[in-house]
Write a protein that holds these residues in place. Sequence first.
Motif, PDB file in Angstrom:
ATOM      1  N   PHE A 105     -12.858 -70.686  -7.718  1.00 51.03           N
ATOM      2  CA  PHE A 105     -14.227 -71.105  -7.570  1.00 51.03           C
ATOM      3  C   PHE A 105     -14.921 -70.006  -7.104  1.00 51.03           C
ATOM      4  CE2 PHE A 105     -17.654 -72.834  -5.165  1.00 51.03           C
ATOM      5  CZ  PHE A 105     -18.282 -73.788  -6.042  1.00 51.03           C
ATOM      6  N   LYS A 107     -14.531 -66.961  -6.875  1.00 48.01           N
ATOM      7  CA  LYS A 107     -14.555 -65.747  -7.652  1.00 48.01           C
ATOM      8  C   LYS A 107     -15.908 -65.734  -8.624  1.00 48.01           C
ATOM      9  CE  LYS A 107     -12.676 -61.783  -8.748  1.00 48.01           C
ATOM     10  NZ  LYS A 107     -12.501 -60.681  -8.004  1.00 48.01           N
ATOM     11  N   ARG A 108     -16.090 -67.135  -9.159  1.00 40.15           N
ATOM     12  CA  ARG A 108     -17.319 -67.377  -9.915  1.00 40.15           C
ATOM     13  C   ARG A 108     -18.535 -66.584  -9.591  1.00 40.15           C
ATOM     14  NH1 ARG A 108     -17.408 -73.309 -12.230  1.00 40.15           N
ATOM     15  NH2 ARG A 108     -15.574 -73.144 -13.610  1.00 40.15           N
ATOM     16  N   ILE A 109     -18.645 -66.608  -7.976  1.00 40.44           N
ATOM     17  CA  ILE A 109     -19.933 -66.346  -7.435  1.00 40.44           C
ATOM     18  C   ILE A 109     -19.847 -65.237  -6.494  1.00 40.44           C
ATOM     19  CG2 ILE A 109     -20.996 -68.794  -7.601  1.00 40.44           C
ATOM     20  CD1 ILE A 109     -20.063 -69.079  -4.545  1.00 40.44           C
ATOM     21  N   THR A 222     -19.509 -78.290 -10.630  1.00 35.04           N
ATOM     22  CA  THR A 222     -18.755 -77.043 -10.832  1.00 35.04           C
ATOM     23  C   THR A 222     -17.773 -77.082 -10.011  1.00 35.04           C
ATOM     24  OG1 THR A 222     -19.986 -75.906  -9.045  1.00 35.04           O
ATOM     25  CG2 THR A 222     -20.784 -75.515 -11.524  1.00 35.04           C
ATOM     26  N   TYR A 226     -12.388 -78.321 -10.901  1.00 36.65           N
ATOM     27  CA  TYR A 226     -11.124 -78.007 -10.170  1.00 36.65           C
ATOM     28  C   TYR A 226     -10.204 -79.213  -9.667  1.00 36.65           C
ATOM     29  CZ  TYR A 226     -12.957 -73.225 -10.463  1.00 36.65           C
ATOM     30  OH  TYR A 226     -13.298 -71.889 -10.920  1.00 36.65           O
ATOM     31  N   GLU A 309      -7.057 -67.737 -18.269  1.00 34.74           N
ATOM     32  CA  GLU A 309      -7.995 -68.499 -18.961  1.00 34.74           C
ATOM     33  C   GLU A 309      -7.955 -68.072 -20.545  1.00 34.74           C
ATOM     34  OE1 GLU A 309     -11.741 -67.287 -17.396  1.00 34.74           O
ATOM     35  OE2 GLU A 309     -11.569 -68.673 -15.639  1.00 34.74           O
TER      36      GLU A 309
END
Length: 570
Positions: A105, A107-109, A222, A226, A309
Motif C-alpha cells: 500500500f 509503495k503506491r504513494i 484503495t 488489500y 503483479e
Amino acid sequence: MIEKRWIHYPPFTSEQEQVAQRLTESLKVSPSLATLLVQRGILDFDQSRDFFRPDIKHLHDPFQMADMEKAVERLIKAIDSNEKILVYGDYDVDGTTSVALFYGFLKRIYPNLDYYIPDRYEEGYGVSWQGVEWAEANGYTLIVTLDCGVKSVDKVTVALEKGIDFIICDHHRPGDELPPAAAVLDPKREDCLYPYKELTGCGVGFKLLQAFCIKQGLDPETLYDYLDLLVVSIASDIVPITGENRVLAFYGLQRLNAHPRTGIKALIQISGISGSLDITNVVFGLGPRINAAGRIKHAKEAVRLLLSEIEEEAIAFAEEINKHNSERRNFDSSITEQALFMIENDEWFSNAKSTVLYKEDWHKGVIGIVASRCIEKYHRPTIILTQSHGKAAGSARSVPGFDVYEAIEECADLLEQYGGHTFAAGLTLPLDNVEAFRMRFNEIVSSRIQPDQLVPMINVDMLLELENITPKFYNILRQMGPFGPGNLTPVFESRNMTLVGRPMLMKEKHIKFDVKQNSSAVFTAVGFGMGHFYPDIVNGRPFSICYCLEENNFRDKKTLQLSLKDIKLH
C-alpha cells in the motif's frame, strides 16, 4: 483410539428459549437456526442483521487504539522528510501478509522504503540484532514492525541510540516494559482502550494505514483492495472470527473469491483449490504454502509472491513455494513418525501428562507442526525441541483449556528465551537443561491439568433430526459464516441412524455410507480417518453420528452431505 467426549451446549434458560422463539418469528427461520443464533450471542433482529450482513462501516475508529495518533504523526513526518522507511515483519503467514499489505500500500504513494524479513534459523523470531544492524548500515531512520516487536525492548533501545525510530504493530501480549518506540500499537496493551482485542499483526498494520488514510484524506477503498491479504492472516493465525475480524474476514473472502491479487491467484491455482474459498481452505490450502517459504528457505519468497503483479512471474514464484511445501510435508511426516515412536516405546513418555521430545537433527521449520500431530494422537500439552546454534529450540502446542504459555513461564529459570500465547509458544534453552525442563514442565502440567482436558472433545451445538435438513436450512446456515474460532461451523448430533446399503472403506482409512433416520431423506456421510468404525457398522451395530453439513458438488450436481466428526457405537 481414544474415545472422544461429545460436549453438548448447556440447555437454554427459559429467557433464552423466549429469545429463540422471538428470533424464529421475526427472522422467519426454523427453531434450530434461531437456537444457533442465540448460542452465538445474537439476541435480537438488529444483531441478526449485523451478523448476517457484516458492514465495512462497522469497523472501529483506529484512533481509539493507544499511540495511534503518535504512530500516524511519525509516519507522516518520515514521508514528508523523505526518510528511509523499513517495513519489518515476522516470517510466518501473519508476518508476511502484514509486510505485503503495508509495503504494497505505502509503495503506491511513497518510494523510499523497503522490507525486511528475519531468517527463521539465523535470526529467530522478532526484531533481531542483524535486522537493526542492516537498517543502520543502509541508512534507515524509521522501522515499522508488523506481528512482532512488543517485547524487543533491548533492540529498540539500542536502535534509538543509533538514530532509528520504531513504530511497533503487534498483537502479542506485551511484557512488563514496553519498548521506547515512537509508538507501540497493540490492542493487548493494558492501557489500550481499543474495543476489539483479537486483531492479527496484519490487522494492526491495517488499522495504522486506515488511520493514515483518514489523516491524509485518502480514499479508504484503495486500502480495502488489500483485504484479501488480511483474511489470509486472520484465517492462518487462528484468531477469533468475531467482531471486527468477522467484518474484515467477510470482505476479505469476497475480495479473495472475486478479485484476488496476482500472487494469491497463482497460489490458489497451484494449490488445486476448486470452488469458493472459505476460512477452512485458506487455512489448509494457502497458509501452509506461504509458511513453507520461511520454514524451508526464506520467507522473503512468500512476500515476493504476494507482491507480484506479473502473472508469469507469480506462477513461477508459486511453483517454487509449492516445492518448499512438498519438502516441508516430507520432513513433517518423517519427524512425526519418529516422535510417535519415541512416545510409544518409552514407558515414562507413555505415562506422562505432557510430551517434551528432543532430537538434535529434527528440522526446526516443522517442529510446531509435529507438536500438533502428536496432540492428535496423545491429547496433552506437547513441546518438540531440536538443536539450533548450540541450543535447544522448540515449539509448544496445547490442548483446549490449558495455558501452555503460563506453564512454560513457570520454567523461566531454565530457559534463555520464550514467547507466545495460551495455545502455542516458542522457547530456547541450553542443551544441558532439556532433561530438567522436561521433568519440571511435566510436574507443572500434572498439577494443573484436569483429567477431562486429556481427553479430546467435540463440542456439539445441538441434536438435529435429519428430516430438518433442507436446502433452505443449509442456505441460511451457510450465511452464518465466515466460520472459525469464536464462530465455529455448527456441529450436529443425530441419533439412531439407519444404514442404507453397504458402507465403503476407502484406502483402508476412510469410511463412506448412506444413512437415514425414520422417514427422512437419505444422506451420504463421509468420515476421514474413521475406517476403524467400518467392521461395527457393516455388521449392523446401532450408532449415532456427529457431523457438519457441507455441499458436495460432483459433476455439476450439488447435494448436501454429512462431514463426520465422530461416530458413537451403541
